[in-house]
Design a protein around this motif. Sequence first.
Motif, PDB file in Angstrom:
ATOM      1  N   LEU A   1      52.493  -7.959  -9.350  1.00 49.62           N
ATOM      2  CA  LEU A   1      51.335  -7.965  -8.447  1.00 49.62           C
ATOM      3  C   LEU A   1      50.723  -6.585  -8.253  1.00 49.62           C
ATOM      4  O   LEU A   1      49.516  -6.406  -8.367  1.00 49.62           O
ATOM      5  CB  LEU A   1      51.769  -8.549  -7.093  1.00 49.62           C
ATOM      6  N   HIS A   2      51.545  -5.580  -7.941  1.00 48.03           N
ATOM      7  CA  HIS A   2      50.993  -4.322  -7.428  1.00 48.03           C
ATOM      8  C   HIS A   2      50.561  -3.325  -8.493  1.00 48.03           C
ATOM      9  O   HIS A   2      49.893  -2.344  -8.185  1.00 48.03           O
ATOM     10  CB  HIS A   2      51.988  -3.659  -6.469  1.00 48.03           C
ATOM     11  N   THR A   3      50.899  -3.578  -9.742  1.00 49.33           N
ATOM     12  CA  THR A   3      50.492  -2.647 -10.795  1.00 49.33           C
ATOM     13  C   THR A   3      50.441  -3.370 -12.128  1.00 49.33           C
ATOM     14  O   THR A   3      51.298  -4.194 -12.441  1.00 49.33           O
ATOM     15  CB  THR A   3      51.452  -1.443 -10.872  1.00 49.33           C
ATOM     16  N   SER A   4      49.422  -3.075 -12.906  1.00 48.89           N
ATOM     17  CA  SER A   4      49.244  -3.730 -14.197  1.00 48.89           C
ATOM     18  C   SER A   4      50.040  -3.014 -15.276  1.00 48.89           C
ATOM     19  O   SER A   4      50.082  -1.782 -15.319  1.00 48.89           O
ATOM     20  CB  SER A   4      47.764  -3.740 -14.591  1.00 48.89           C
ATOM     21  N   PRO A   5      50.657  -3.766 -16.179  1.00 46.54           N
ATOM     22  CA  PRO A   5      51.362  -3.125 -17.288  1.00 46.54           C
ATOM     23  C   PRO A   5      50.424  -2.369 -18.222  1.00 46.54           C
ATOM     24  O   PRO A   5      50.889  -1.590 -19.057  1.00 46.54           O
ATOM     25  CB  PRO A   5      52.026  -4.309 -18.004  1.00 46.54           C
ATOM     26  N   LEU A   6      49.121  -2.582 -18.068  1.00 49.01           N
ATOM     27  CA  LEU A   6      48.154  -1.877 -18.906  1.00 49.01           C
ATOM     28  C   LEU A   6      47.744  -0.529 -18.316  1.00 49.01           C
ATOM     29  O   LEU A   6      47.050   0.250 -18.970  1.00 49.01           O
ATOM     30  CB  LEU A   6      46.904  -2.743 -19.111  1.00 49.01           C
ATOM     31  N   SER A   8      56.012  -8.987  -5.727  1.00 49.20           N
ATOM     32  CA  SER A   8      55.924 -10.040  -6.741  1.00 49.20           C
ATOM     33  C   SER A   8      56.999 -11.097  -6.515  1.00 49.20           C
ATOM     34  O   SER A   8      56.789 -12.281  -6.789  1.00 49.20           O
ATOM     35  CB  SER A   8      56.074  -9.435  -8.140  1.00 49.20           C
ATOM     36  N   GLY A   9      58.156 -10.656  -6.017  1.00 55.47           N
ATOM     37  CA  GLY A   9      59.226 -11.605  -5.746  1.00 55.47           C
ATOM     38  C   GLY A   9      58.852 -12.616  -4.687  1.00 55.47           C
ATOM     39  O   GLY A   9      59.221 -13.799  -4.775  1.00 55.47           O
ATOM     40  N   GLN A  10      58.113 -12.168  -3.677  1.00 55.34           N
ATOM     41  CA  GLN A  10      57.651 -13.099  -2.648  1.00 55.34           C
ATOM     42  C   GLN A  10      56.732 -14.161  -3.254  1.00 55.34           C
ATOM     43  O   GLN A  10      56.849 -15.352  -2.952  1.00 55.34           O
ATOM     44  CB  GLN A  10      56.916 -12.327  -1.554  1.00 55.34           C
ATOM     45  N   VAL A  11      55.837 -13.736  -4.125  1.00 52.07           N
ATOM     46  CA  VAL A  11      54.939 -14.685  -4.803  1.00 52.07           C
ATOM     47  C   VAL A  11      55.737 -15.595  -5.734  1.00 52.07           C
ATOM     48  O   VAL A  11      55.523 -16.809  -5.785  1.00 52.07           O
ATOM     49  CB  VAL A  11      53.856 -13.916  -5.584  1.00 52.07           C
ATOM     50  N   GLY A  12      56.669 -15.001  -6.466  1.00 52.62           N
ATOM     51  CA  GLY A  12      57.481 -15.777  -7.391  1.00 52.62           C
ATOM     52  C   GLY A  12      58.316 -16.830  -6.688  1.00 52.62           C
ATOM     53  O   GLY A  12      58.506 -17.942  -7.207  1.00 52.62           O
ATOM     54  N   TRP A  13      58.826 -16.492  -5.513  1.00 54.03           N
ATOM     55  CA  TRP A  13      59.602 -17.440  -4.710  1.00 54.03           C
ATOM     56  C   TRP A  13      58.771 -18.683  -4.393  1.00 54.03           C
ATOM     57  O   TRP A  13      59.205 -19.827  -4.596  1.00 54.03           O
ATOM     58  CB  TRP A  13      60.071 -16.734  -3.444  1.00 54.03           C
ATOM     59  N   LEU A  14      57.540 -18.480  -3.942  1.00 50.71           N
ATOM     60  CA  LEU A  14      56.656 -19.604  -3.633  1.00 50.71           C
ATOM     61  C   LEU A  14      56.364 -20.434  -4.882  1.00 50.71           C
ATOM     62  O   LEU A  14      56.463 -21.668  -4.867  1.00 50.71           O
ATOM     63  CB  LEU A  14      55.350 -19.080  -3.026  1.00 50.71           C
ATOM     64  N   ALA A  15      56.003 -19.739  -5.974  1.00 53.80           N
ATOM     65  CA  ALA A  15      55.637 -20.458  -7.196  1.00 53.80           C
ATOM     66  C   ALA A  15      56.831 -21.213  -7.785  1.00 53.80           C
ATOM     67  O   ALA A  15      56.671 -22.325  -8.305  1.00 53.80           O
ATOM     68  CB  ALA A  15      55.074 -19.473  -8.221  1.00 53.80           C
ATOM     69  N   ILE A  40      51.443 -12.515 -18.170  1.00 46.98           N
ATOM     70  CA  ILE A  40      51.701 -11.525 -17.133  1.00 46.98           C
ATOM     71  C   ILE A  40      50.580 -11.593 -16.098  1.00 46.98           C
ATOM     72  O   ILE A  40      49.403 -11.459 -16.447  1.00 46.98           O
ATOM     73  CB  ILE A  40      51.768 -10.097 -17.717  1.00 46.98           C
ATOM     74  N   PHE A  41      50.936 -11.800 -14.846  1.00 48.06           N
ATOM     75  CA  PHE A  41      49.952 -11.914 -13.779  1.00 48.06           C
ATOM     76  C   PHE A  41      49.964 -10.652 -12.925  1.00 48.06           C
ATOM     77  O   PHE A  41      51.011 -10.236 -12.423  1.00 48.06           O
ATOM     78  CB  PHE A  41      50.241 -13.141 -12.913  1.00 48.06           C
ATOM     79  N   THR A  42      48.770 -10.056 -12.762  1.00 51.21           N
ATOM     80  CA  THR A  42      48.641  -8.851 -11.957  1.00 51.21           C
ATOM     81  C   THR A  42      47.351  -8.927 -11.151  1.00 51.21           C
ATOM     82  O   THR A  42      46.491  -9.790 -11.408  1.00 51.21           O
ATOM     83  CB  THR A  42      48.678  -7.598 -12.848  1.00 51.21           C
ATOM     84  N   ARG A  43      47.224  -8.065 -10.168  1.00 48.24           N
ATOM     85  CA  ARG A  43      46.040  -8.105  -9.299  1.00 48.24           C
ATOM     86  C   ARG A  43      44.858  -7.391  -9.956  1.00 48.24           C
ATOM     87  O   ARG A  43      45.003  -6.283 -10.480  1.00 48.24           O
ATOM     88  CB  ARG A  43      46.349  -7.443  -7.949  1.00 48.24           C
ATOM     89  N   ALA A  44      43.692  -8.022  -9.910  1.00 48.34           N
ATOM     90  CA  ALA A  44      42.479  -7.420 -10.456  1.00 48.34           C
ATOM     91  C   ALA A  44      41.990  -6.321  -9.521  1.00 48.34           C
ATOM     92  O   ALA A  44      41.819  -6.547  -8.325  1.00 48.34           O
ATOM     93  CB  ALA A  44      41.394  -8.483 -10.631  1.00 48.34           C
ATOM     94  N   VAL A  45      41.775  -5.135 -10.069  1.00 51.98           N
ATOM     95  CA  VAL A  45      41.280  -4.010  -9.254  1.00 51.98           C
ATOM     96  C   VAL A  45      39.918  -3.533  -9.733  1.00 51.98           C
ATOM     97  O   VAL A  45      39.345  -2.604  -9.162  1.00 51.98           O
ATOM     98  CB  VAL A  45      42.286  -2.840  -9.262  1.00 51.98           C
ATOM     99  N   ASN A  46      39.394  -4.187 -10.766  1.00 57.63           N
ATOM    100  CA  ASN A  46      38.112  -3.780 -11.336  1.00 57.63           C
ATOM    101  C   ASN A  46      37.385  -5.025 -11.834  1.00 57.63           C
ATOM    102  O   ASN A  46      37.924  -5.778 -12.644  1.00 57.63           O
ATOM    103  CB  ASN A  46      38.338  -2.785 -12.486  1.00 57.63           C
ATOM    104  N   SER A  47      36.169  -5.231 -11.375  1.00 57.21           N
ATOM    105  CA  SER A  47      35.422  -6.435 -11.743  1.00 57.21           C
ATOM    106  C   SER A  47      34.999  -6.442 -13.211  1.00 57.21           C
ATOM    107  O   SER A  47      34.675  -7.497 -13.761  1.00 57.21           O
ATOM    108  CB  SER A  47      34.180  -6.579 -10.856  1.00 57.21           C
ATOM    109  N   SER A  48      35.011  -5.271 -13.851  1.00 56.71           N
ATOM    110  CA  SER A  48      34.569  -5.200 -15.247  1.00 56.71           C
ATOM    111  C   SER A  48      35.687  -5.522 -16.238  1.00 56.71           C
ATOM    112  O   SER A  48      35.424  -5.690 -17.427  1.00 56.71           O
ATOM    113  CB  SER A  48      34.008  -3.799 -15.551  1.00 56.71           C
ATOM    114  N   VAL A  49      36.913  -5.604 -15.768  1.00 54.18           N
ATOM    115  CA  VAL A  49      38.040  -5.907 -16.660  1.00 54.18           C
ATOM    116  C   VAL A  49      38.083  -7.413 -16.908  1.00 54.18           C
ATOM    117  O   VAL A  49      37.988  -8.203 -15.965  1.00 54.18           O
ATOM    118  CB  VAL A  49      39.367  -5.426 -16.040  1.00 54.18           C
ATOM    119  N   PRO A  50      38.220  -7.845 -18.164  1.00 53.51           N
ATOM    120  CA  PRO A  50      38.299  -9.282 -18.446  1.00 53.51           C
ATOM    121  C   PRO A  50      39.441  -9.938 -17.683  1.00 53.51           C
ATOM    122  O   PRO A  50      40.480  -9.319 -17.453  1.00 53.51           O
ATOM    123  CB  PRO A  50      38.550  -9.331 -19.958  1.00 53.51           C
TER     124      PRO A  50
END
Length: 428
Positions: A18-23, A124-131, A54-64
């Motif tokens: 969630l908090h950081t993109s691997p890219l 991410s673990g909190q989100v993963g727990w729900l999912a 891989i799911f991460t948070r979008a921080v830029n509207s121009s990124v696909p």
Amino acid sequence: MARHLRDTTPRRAAVVSLHTSPLDQPGTGDAGGMNVYVLETSRRLAAAGVEVEIFTRAVNSSVPKHIEVEPGVTVTHLRAGPFEDLRKEELPGQMCAFSAGLLRFEAGRPEGWFDIIHSHYWLSGQVGWLASERWDVPLVHSMHTMAKVKNLDIAEGDHAEPRVRIIGEQQVVDHSSRLIANTDEEARQLVELYDACAERVDVVHPGVDLESFTPGDQATARAALGIRPDALVLLFVGRIQPLKAPDVLVRAAAHMIAEDPGLRQRLVVAICGGPSGSGLEHPTALADLARDLGIADIVRFEPPGDRARLTQWFRAADATVVPSHSESFGLVAVESQACGTPVVAAEVGGLRTAVADGRSGILVPGHDPLLWARALRRIDTPEAALLAAGARSHAEQFSWARTADGLLDSYGSAIGRHMSAAVAAGSS
């Protein structure tokens, strides 16, 4: 169609970061070794036949929204909050939005699309727990860092991790099917500090790209970086924040020069990274410290670089210095050793595994700059050649292929146990 009980290799894995993109470029913001870990393990899992999203948070509207890194590995950016970087302390308020985006994504796929979830860091673990409960699949979690461990040794000028994180981490530990620990030390901490069930903790060492990080000619690397051939180069690579303790290196360098003024002509302290975390509160603190200590002329600040640039720096250095107050592993230390460059590191956490004391580097107890100056002076003696000779062989014990194999074993255990529980519940 139901899967056979013995078919425990996942077809598709949802990886949550969630908090950081691997890219993102490691070395600044919240990007560091975890980013490298997520991307490299995903690539190796894909090579083994597992489709990874891989799911991460979008921080830029121009990124696909979807980026295919390579066949079998896709990074999906989910909208959660504003299109901007938020500090980790602000992200708990976006977990609901991120979770909604993740569940919405899966709802558009056939039932049973993912076989397993691997979450990284407690958010991410909190989100993963729900999912995992919504999808009825097991959750495997990697802590990477732990609040209770960090709070045992808080750097001067840093802040204790908040209670909300400690509670959140405990919940993730309690509800994960399996926990991935980088080292035996981390496994012990999970059991002793979080009451994790030892049977659910798998020790899987992170790896290193042994094809990219290789030994090379030091003189050539120094020429490319504008460093004199006879310099004594001490390198720090990472995020500039109190936790990583680059100030210890700067203070130790000042002691070295005070004891040997002639060393000023050769000593180069290279800091490769950018401000992060609580370091953002005073982003010039390290440069100010060097000036106040009268050694600004020997401290060189470099922005985070790509893998090729980083390899150049490792090859140019006499030693890489890792004085962190806490490290679950210490990926930079292994990358340096893969390049044949010894490491002087704090004797904490995973660094005890990442560095072979006396063979590939030096482990220093505590953070007293005088002790560090004494250890760093050993790099300017014949002992350094012996440490350099052992550095690459130690690094070769770690590879991303081995890491992926360990993860697949853990995934298989989680899936097998989950399927057995389902069969038992159905027959009761």
